[in-house]
Design an enzyme around this catalytic site. Sequence first.
Site, PDB file in Angstrom:
ATOM      1  N   LYS A 166      50.399  31.182 -15.414  1.00 58.09           N
ATOM      2  CA  LYS A 166      50.635  30.868 -14.181  1.00 58.09           C
ATOM      3  C   LYS A 166      50.068  31.942 -13.317  1.00 58.09           C
ATOM      4  CE  LYS A 166      53.367  31.633 -10.678  1.00 58.09           C
ATOM      5  NZ  LYS A 166      52.494  31.692  -9.616  1.00 58.09           N
ATOM      6  N   GLU A 225      55.639  44.207 -17.183  1.00 61.10           N
ATOM      7  CA  GLU A 225      54.887  45.335 -16.740  1.00 61.10           C
ATOM      8  C   GLU A 225      55.145  45.321 -15.444  1.00 61.10           C
ATOM      9  OE1 GLU A 225      52.892  47.378 -15.297  1.00 61.10           O
ATOM     10  OE2 GLU A 225      51.145  46.250 -15.365  1.00 61.10           O
ATOM     11  N   CYS A 261      50.053  49.103  -9.980  1.00 59.13           N
ATOM     12  CA  CYS A 261      51.098  49.598 -10.451  1.00 59.13           C
ATOM     13  C   CYS A 261      50.961  50.920 -10.820  1.00 59.13           C
ATOM     14  CB  CYS A 261      51.437  48.509 -11.653  1.00 59.13           C
ATOM     15  SG  CYS A 261      50.128  48.465 -12.757  1.00 59.13           S
ATOM     16  N   GLU A 273      57.959  51.869  -4.525  1.00 52.02           N
ATOM     17  CA  GLU A 273      56.821  51.526  -4.551  1.00 52.02           C
ATOM     18  C   GLU A 273      56.437  50.975  -3.453  1.00 52.02           C
ATOM     19  OE1 GLU A 273      55.833  47.936  -7.216  1.00 52.02           O
ATOM     20  OE2 GLU A 273      54.265  49.418  -8.151  1.00 52.02           O
TER      21      GLU A 273
HETATM   22  P1  NDP Z   1      56.059  39.059  -7.636  1.00 50.01           P
HETATM   23  O1  NDP Z   1      56.411  39.916  -8.653  1.00 50.01           O
HETATM   24  O2  NDP Z   1      56.750  38.511  -6.448  1.00 50.01           O
HETATM   25  O3  NDP Z   1      55.068  37.750  -8.450  1.00 50.01           O
HETATM   26  C1  NDP Z   1      54.262  38.010  -9.334  1.00 50.01           C
HETATM   27  C2  NDP Z   1      54.029  36.776 -10.127  1.00 50.01           C
HETATM   28  O4  NDP Z   1      55.322  36.080 -10.315  1.00 50.01           O
HETATM   29  C3  NDP Z   1      53.395  35.499  -9.050  1.00 50.01           C
HETATM   30  O5  NDP Z   1      52.820  34.967  -9.978  1.00 50.01           O
HETATM   31  C4  NDP Z   1      54.697  34.808  -8.683  1.00 50.01           C
HETATM   32  O6  NDP Z   1      54.623  33.684  -8.112  1.00 50.01           O
HETATM   33  C5  NDP Z   1      55.616  34.808  -9.868  1.00 50.01           C
HETATM   34  N1  NDP Z   1      57.128  34.640  -9.612  1.00 50.01           N
HETATM   35  C6  NDP Z   1      57.720  35.013  -8.422  1.00 50.01           C
HETATM   36  N2  NDP Z   1      58.961  34.765  -8.672  1.00 50.01           N
HETATM   37  C7  NDP Z   1      59.233  34.073  -9.737  1.00 50.01           C
HETATM   38  C8  NDP Z   1      60.360  33.610 -10.283  1.00 50.01           C
HETATM   39  N3  NDP Z   1      61.542  33.774 -10.134  1.00 50.01           N
HETATM   40  N4  NDP Z   1      60.306  33.199 -11.605  1.00 50.01           N
HETATM   41  C9  NDP Z   1      59.029  33.362 -12.297  1.00 50.01           C
HETATM   42  N5  NDP Z   1      57.778  33.756 -11.818  1.00 50.01           N
HETATM   43  C10 NDP Z   1      57.885  34.237 -10.655  1.00 50.01           C
HETATM   44  O7  NDP Z   1      54.834  39.737  -6.822  1.00 50.01           O
HETATM   45  P2  NDP Z   1      54.128  39.550  -5.355  1.00 50.01           P
HETATM   46  O8  NDP Z   1      52.919  39.073  -5.614  1.00 50.01           O
HETATM   47  O9  NDP Z   1      55.045  38.538  -4.564  1.00 50.01           O
HETATM   48  O10 NDP Z   1      54.201  40.856  -4.724  1.00 50.01           O
HETATM   49  C11 NDP Z   1      55.349  41.448  -4.258  1.00 50.01           C
HETATM   50  C12 NDP Z   1      55.636  42.970  -4.400  1.00 50.01           C
HETATM   51  O11 NDP Z   1      55.465  43.243  -5.679  1.00 50.01           O
HETATM   52  C13 NDP Z   1      54.439  43.670  -4.057  1.00 50.01           C
HETATM   53  O12 NDP Z   1      54.686  43.977  -2.653  1.00 50.01           O
HETATM   54  C14 NDP Z   1      54.618  44.890  -4.706  1.00 50.01           C
HETATM   55  O13 NDP Z   1      55.063  45.762  -4.130  1.00 50.01           O
HETATM   56  C15 NDP Z   1      54.902  44.374  -6.068  1.00 50.01           C
HETATM   57  N6  NDP Z   1      53.557  44.153  -7.343  1.00 50.01           N
HETATM   58  C16 NDP Z   1      53.661  44.851  -8.145  1.00 50.01           C
HETATM   59  C17 NDP Z   1      52.736  44.550  -9.004  1.00 50.01           C
HETATM   60  C18 NDP Z   1      52.411  45.506 -10.452  1.00 50.01           C
HETATM   61  O14 NDP Z   1      51.530  45.392 -11.002  1.00 50.01           O
HETATM   62  N7  NDP Z   1      53.662  46.215 -10.747  1.00 50.01           N
HETATM   63  C19 NDP Z   1      51.934  43.562  -9.026  1.00 50.01           C
HETATM   64  C20 NDP Z   1      52.132  42.755  -7.850  1.00 50.01           C
HETATM   65  C21 NDP Z   1      53.033  42.997  -6.938  1.00 50.01           C
HETATM   66  P3  NDP Z   1      54.313  33.470  -6.661  1.00 50.01           P
HETATM   67  O15 NDP Z   1      53.133  34.416  -6.101  1.00 50.01           O
HETATM   68  O16 NDP Z   1      53.982  31.981  -6.392  1.00 50.01           O
HETATM   69  O17 NDP Z   1      55.636  33.971  -5.827  1.00 50.01           O
END
Ligand code: NDP
Length: 506
Positions: free
Chosen positions: A189, A264, A298, A398
């Site tokens: 996903k 991660e 990240c 972050e």
């Molecule tokens: P999220 O961690 O919210 O989402 C990452 C993935 O997980 C997406 O595909 C999301 O789907 C999915 N997801 C969300 N909720 C659930 C759940 N309960 N169970 C399973 N899967 C789920 O990242 P975001 O994209 O919303 O970004 C939010 C914040 O996260 C950013 O502002 C940043 O600070 C951080 N981030 C950190 C990353 C890293 O590499 N460390 C990468 C991306 C974000 P959906 O998008 O449909 O909610």
Amino acid sequence: MSDFTITNTVDADLPDPFVGKHLIDGQWISGSETFERVSPSHGAVVSISAMGSETDTELAIATARKVFNRGSWSRLSGKQRATIILKVADLIDANIERIAVQETLESGKPIAQSRAEVGGASDLWRYAAYLARTSHGDSHNSLGKDMLGIVVKEPIGVVSIITPWNFPFWILSQKLPFALAAGCTVVVKPSEVTPSSTVMLGELLVQAGIPPGVCNIVLGYGQPVGSLLTEHKDVDMVSFTGSTAVGKLISNACSNTLKKVALELGGKNPQVIFPDADLESAADAVTFGAYFNAGQCCNSSSRILVHEDIAEQFIQRVIALSKLVRFGDPMNPDTQVGAIVTADHARKIHAHVQAATADGARLELGGKIFSVPRLGKQFYQPTILTGVTPNMEIAREEVFGPVLSVLTFQTLDEAIAMVNDSDFGLSAGVWSDNIHTCLEFSRGVQAGTVWTNTWMDGYPELAFGGVKQSGQGREIGHYGYEEFLEVKSVLMRVGRSGAPWVQKRA
Ligand code: NDP
């Protein structure tokens, strides 16, 4: 914005919106509902994707389970799996431009970066193919004359792969080829913000001849698709990249069925600069670490610790370089930093900067949302905050934006303590010409990766991942591959049993 370097906006028609479908059991399935992605830089609809439901997700998991149990992938030889994985690598190379353009339109990142990301990902596939052929267990031939022990490695089973929006193609390629090389079947996903490059990769997998149902893709939101992928009893492992907050939810969801979970997550990654370092290279790496992918990474080095003796001159160097970084239209090949992924996220970045100044940090540069001529208002200025102290929120959380926090230190021990005074432990870097300083730092800091006199280098051979709240488990390299394997011990008696447990009575 005249202080900064803004690239020209390119005059070019955008391609028609990409239409994304689910891939389940080798079939492309449209949803009864769809969702759209509007490009953060151009404000135009750039993809229309099938909206995954619980039913779609159930079907994808059931397919992955059935195909895994049937063995049509898991019981192929390593050579057979590697052959298909290598074909995927070649197909990625042949499709870089198409995938890169879509990635840029959905994420807002510069086209040059997307090309490098997609082109570089094929190497991850090639390395995973090598692992598929060379993987082996252990044998124990010293257990006595009547016993031989072997330890075999088997694919863990059905893996849910959930990916974020910041490096959609790259992060998927850190997971998928390794899971496939191990013999797992998967359900992927992607983030709903950047779904299309995952679908494009699915097309390449089909083209390469992967058997139906080995790699399934369900598009849609965390609810219901993501959460079902983590809760379902027929899933054996979840591999997730994203925020620490969602990582914790996923870890909790996985605990109900005690499935394996690899996470991660976020970071607050410091670069530490000593006076004896090559300060020109250090300043360049600090600039790169802060602004690469608009800080939505990240591994961003969102905080630096500079030795007090050189702090003032070093900050001036970084400010001067920051003004030269080329921000602007992501479709311009000269652009180094593009748009922020969503308007909400841009506001979140800005709120962090405002909170920092309210806490007493000094805004040396930037600190504003801005618009690029003829493009939308979804860009964020290169931003530098000084006078940051370890307890401020900006030093601990972050931000995920082009925002650099500057702290100072006096001794190596103090620097190591400041690095470790964090909930995160993804990566850390040290700049010094003294090998002892670099080694002591590398040993002393709590981080999954340490860079000495460099920043953000990576190779398919080397493991990647974090400690503390930056995650658990490792990706890529031999260690990343092993995450997708179970270990089974097989004990074999040689000859007839000499000493029966039950003694016959005379
Ligand atoms: P999220 O961690 O919210 O989402 C990452 C993935 O997980 C997406 O595909 C999301 O789907 C999915 N997801 C969300 N909720 C659930 C759940 N309960 N169970 C399973 N899967 C789920 O990242 P975001 O994209 O919303 O970004 C939010 C914040 O996260 C950013 O502002 C940043 O600070 C951080 N981030 C950190 C990353 C890293 O590499 N460390 C990468 C991306 C974000 P959906 O998008 O449909 O909610």
